[in-house]
Design an enzyme around this catalytic site. Structure first.
Site, PDB file in Angstrom:
ATOM      1  N   ASP A  71      -2.032  14.473  12.804  1.00  0.00           N
ATOM      2  CA  ASP A  71      -3.405  14.735  13.239  1.00  0.00           C
ATOM      3  C   ASP A  71      -3.755  14.028  14.545  1.00  0.00           C
ATOM      4  O   ASP A  71      -4.536  14.538  15.332  1.00  0.00           O
ATOM      5  CB  ASP A  71      -4.407  14.400  12.139  1.00  0.00           C
ATOM      6  CG  ASP A  71      -4.240  13.019  11.541  1.00  0.00           C
ATOM      7  OD1 ASP A  71      -3.378  12.251  11.993  1.00  0.00           O
ATOM      8  OD2 ASP A  71      -4.982  12.706  10.584  1.00  0.00           O
ATOM      9  N   ASP A 481      -6.168   2.267   8.406  1.00  0.00           N
ATOM     10  CA  ASP A 481      -5.773   2.934   7.157  1.00  0.00           C
ATOM     11  C   ASP A 481      -4.756   2.186   6.315  1.00  0.00           C
ATOM     12  O   ASP A 481      -4.851   2.211   5.092  1.00  0.00           O
ATOM     13  CB  ASP A 481      -5.237   4.344   7.423  1.00  0.00           C
ATOM     14  CG  ASP A 481      -6.304   5.274   7.953  1.00  0.00           C
ATOM     15  OD1 ASP A 481      -7.483   5.038   7.677  1.00  0.00           O
ATOM     16  OD2 ASP A 481      -5.959   6.225   8.663  1.00  0.00           O
TER      17      ASP A 481
END
Length: 885
Positions: A71, A481
């Protein structure tokens, strides 16, 4: 898992980092700037994965040719010989950073050398550039780009649907692209060079994740989301007649053309109330399979179905593996076994708890089996074994109660592909890695199939901060993350991310300069503390106590002796503490949200910066005083660091194109500053071991110098600079952090926003400048390593390392060899080459002529081959033969 990863790029944009013209700089003496790259070797500090893999694409003509898209971290090609991934978009530069987000990828089914990528990260204002379609005729080794008249969203909601980009399998000059934001369907008839809208296509999509989102992120129309050809309706050289297109519209999600794209109609009888995440066609049996969800993903989705459409009769059949009433998730991942087309697999991509689910059918969806089932709740029986020994951090250090297991089968499982040439190989992407198996058909025989990470070489973390202590682990990282890692060996995957607590994102970390065993980190966590401490160099951690009001990590600084800390968290003002944060006191004289750092010598001196003002505390963070200095950047896009070993020596980088922007130096704790006139723009600054013979530590920066963007090094206190990366190694946005290694001269660690931690090592042991290119070639002993790093039909890429094994330095070099199979060099970097018949001569360029005794220089090239691609067996420098390894 991806919520936090939009922030790095957004902060960069909000602060104006994506340049216009450089600001006017202060007058000063002209200084030498070397724009040629030094002889650096670039690698990743291995983490293996760390991010969302929304797309996997196998070429259906050539065995073992596969690609993966991420992404925000570019695209990759599978290397079968090493079972690793090769990055393909590292050449994307600073100004085009958004083109590291890949929303669609297509491998040409007619000419496997060709590959296409639809790139762009955000469709709203966060990314100022339009999207593009990149095309390659050498499998991604080099690219050409066509900029589109609209934006694309590789990191937008709905990015796991697709593929949005597709090549006509019968006439490969024809491509289709599904666009977001109401821009419709687009077509190219010249192999991706030019694009025009398919005006006959009736529906540009209607679905928005959150129409009320004023940022434009969740409120964007997710648009046209996939294109699938029915190859049986065309012949070679003639455009395929039947084309199916998926649209983000809950009532009208599938359209078809039966005349090669001239006209389109809504597919009659289709399910409503869902979005078709994937559409995969089995031309052998005449079925279009579709996975549906009530949401666009990749996080959301509470209900779903799987359907089969008979292309000859128009019959729809609900083949859902689970009744809708029994689902709490949507379906997305979808694949057909091309060797056994009745075999179909699908994923429950949004099944967060207790685990994702994968379904398999061997009768075209009439019946299904699951990757795991309950025996007697909460006990599970798995058809698989999951071996994460190569990436042990995938357990997250968790010890959950049944039915949860650690490691998990995954989450955000929107990509799933069976190798079209090998029924035993399947790969699927998750929010943290790419998993695969090579004995998949054990599923059908009652045995267990083995799932392992198939992700080596694919590095997809967003880096917020880096530290290289003078002792202990060479690198500590703060990541989005996955929190961050202690890297004791850069070539190996760390066993675990930072835990206890496990931040979703670590925003800042620091160590005590004279006691590197003392480390502090801060970060974001939905519930729990936002600060943690270590007394063993980051190997183990314990949580601190938050002061009231803290909502996020912010920045943190440790005193040089580790006896006190200053923290500037989100949601609260700047605080200080002695000890390990059991209680905090408010700092005075400094505004909330300031960036904080420590002096690396004086344990009571801390620094801060906010909105153009520099602040100093000499009482351990209790009180700060604003410096009278002016002319510093007015915004908050600033990074600054104090030099180890010298009290009050501070460097500050940052700014914006519409104001002050550059690199500043202070030797009096920020009371006064000098702006370096030879630096146009700078965004990071860091220090590493001094060059041999130098008295000042080596400086590193991600900057624009001499009109060129790059990673730069100075061995003379900023008087002159050398660019140490090159155009093939740019990694998009590198503006979050940089640091040298205090123990290894020339080693630098570079942050990226999606390509992980990059580190570079130099073959230059002295940091010297260019030499006279007419200097005679070396005559001392030499050694050569010749390595083919990539090979495809008719082409290859190779790296050559030349080592000076003699006792004296070279001031220029040439290297000659003869190809055994008439190969031809087509492009070279870090050297100049000439070729006569099969004999090649490579010569240094000006900036890599000096090679000290015991040091090496490296260069690379691409070439062509036919029949056999044998390696040269003999190399010569001047009149000497080199040993070959």
């Amino acid at each position: 898992m991806r919520r936090t990863r939009i922030l790095t790029a957004v902060l960069a944009l909000a602060a104006g980092l994506l340049a216009g013209t450089p600001p006017v700089v202060a007058a000063g003496n002209a200084s030498e700037v070397s724009l040629a790259a030094d002889t650096y070797t670039w690698k990743n500090a291995r983490i293996d994965g760390g991010g969302f893999v929304p797309g996997i694409v196998f070429n259906r003509k050539e065995k073992n040719l596969a690609y993966a898209r991420t992404d925000i971290g570019g695209a990759y090609r599978w290397q079968e010989s090493s079972k690793t991934w090769t990055p393909l978009l590292d050449s994307v530069g600073w100004d085009d950073w958004g083109h590291t987000g890949v929303v669609g990828l297509a491998s040409d089914p007619v000419d496997p050398d060709k590959v296409y990528a639809a790139v762009g990260t955000y469709t709203n204002s966060w990314d100022p550039k339009n999207g593009a379609v990149m095309r390659s005729s050498d499998r991604g080794a080099s690219w050409q780009k066509t900029v589109l008249p609209f934006k694309l969203g590789g990191n937008m909601p709905g990015r796991g649907m697709g593929e949005r980009l597709a090549v006509d399998p019968n006439k490969n000059s024809v491509l289709y692209l599904g666009a977001p934001s109401g821009k419709g369907l687009w077509r190219s008839t010249d192999s991706g060079v030019s694009w025009s809208q398919v005006t006959a296509f009736p529906n540009p999509g209607t679905y928005q994740q959150d129409p009320g989102d004023t940022s434009g992120y969740a409120s964007d129309n997710q648009g046209v989301v996939w294109v699938t050809f029915d190859e049986s309706t065309g012949t070679s050289g003639t455009a395929t007649r039947s084309i199916y297109v998926g649209v983000a519209d809950l009532q009208n999600s599938v359209y078809r053309s039966t005349d090669g794209g001239a006209s389109w109609s809504r597919l009659a009888g289709q399910p409503t109330g869902y979005l078709a995440h994937k559409g995969v066609l089995d031309a052998v049996n005449g079925y279009l399979y579709l996975t549906y969800s009530d949401k666009g993903g990749p996080y959301d989705g509470g209900k779903g179905q799987v359907w089969r459409y008979a292309t000859a009769t128009g019959t729809w059949t609900n083949i859902s593996p689970v009744a809708e009433a029994d689902t709490s998730y949507g379906f997305s991942g979808l694949t057909v076994d091309r060797q056994k087309p009745k075999t179909v697999m699908a994923t429950a991509y949004s099944a967060w708890w207790p685990d994702t689910q994968i379904f398999r059918s061997t009768d075209s969806g009439a019946t299904w089996t699951r990757a795991w089932d309950y025996t007697s709740y909460p006990d599970r029986a798995n058809r698989f074994t999951l071996d994460v020994s190569s990436s042990p951090w995938l357990t997250w250090g968790a010890n959950p109660s049944p039915p949860e297991q650690s490691p998990k089968l995954g989450w955000m499982t929107e990509s799933l592909e069976i190798d079209p040439f090998n029924s035993n190989r399947m790969m699927y992407g998750t929010g943290a890695t790419l998993y695969g198996t090579e004995n998949l058909t054990n599923w059908d025989s009652g045995g267990k199939f083995t799932i392992k990470p198939m992700v080596q070489g694919l590095e997809e973390t967003a880096v917020n901060d880096l530290a290289s202590p003078p002792s202990g682990a060479p690198l500590l990282s703060a990541l989005g993350d996955v929190g961050g890692f202690r890297h004791t060996d850069l070539t190996k995957v760390p066993p675990m991310m930072f835990t206890q607590p496990n931040f979703t994102t670590t925003t800042s970390l620091d160590f005590a300069e004279t006691d590197p065993n003392t480390v502090v980190r801060v970060g974001n966590l939905d519930s729990g503390p936002h600060i943690a401490f270590s007394t063993d160099n980051g190997a183990n951690w314990f949580a601190g106590t938050d002061p009231s009001g803290v909502s996020g990590g912010g920045t943190v600084a440790a005193s040089s002796d580790g006896g006190r800390f200053v923290w500037s968290p989100d949601g609260s003002g700047v605080r200080y503490t002695t000890g390990f944060g059991t209680s905090w006191s408010a700092s005075s004289g400094i505004p909330a949200g300031a960036i904080v750092e420590s002096d690396r010598v004086d344990a009571k001196t801390f620094y801060g910066f906010k909105s153009g003002k520099f602040y100093v505390s000499t009482d351990g963070g209790a009180t700060f005083t604003a410096s009278a200095a002016t002319g510093l950047p007015s915004g908050d896009s600033v990074r600054f660091k104090a030099l180890p070993g010298v009290k009050g020596d501070v460097w500050l980088a940052g700014g914006a194109a519409d104001g002050a922007y550059g690199l500043w130096h202070s030797t009096d704790s920020g009371a006064t500053w000098t702006k370096l006139s030879n630096v146009d723009q700078a965004d990071t600054v860091g220090f590493g071991k001094a060059a041999p013979g130098a008295s000042y530590q080596t400086l590193y920066t991600s900057a624009k110098i001499g009109g060129v963007r790059g990673i730069f090094r100075s061995t003379d206190k900023g008087a002159s600079w050398t660019r140490i990366n090159d155009d093939a190694h740019q990694w998009g946005w590198t503006g979050a952090a940089i640091t040298g290694d205090p123990r290894v001269y020339g080693r630098v660690y570079v942050s990226t926003n999606g390509r992980g931690v990059i580190y570079g090592d130099t073959s230059d042991t002295g940091g010297g400048g260019p030499t006279d290119p007419t200097d005679p070639p070396p005559t001392g002993a030499c050694a050569v390593t010749y390595k083919i790093t990539n090979q495809w039909s008719g082409g290859f890429q190779a790296d050559v390392q030349l080592t000076n094994t003699g006792s004296s330095a070279w001031s220029g070099w040439t290297l000659a060899w003869t190809f055994p199979n008439a190969q031809t060099v087509t492009q070279t970097w870090n050297a100049e080459t000439t070729q006569s018949a099969s004999t090649v001569t490579a010569k240094n360029v000006g900036w890599n002529a000096n090679v000290a005794a015991g040091s090496s220089v490296s260069f690379g090239f691409t070439g062509t081959w036919s029949g056999t691609n044998g390696k040269p067996t003999a190399f010569r420098t001047g009149d000497r033969s080199c040993t070959v390894s």
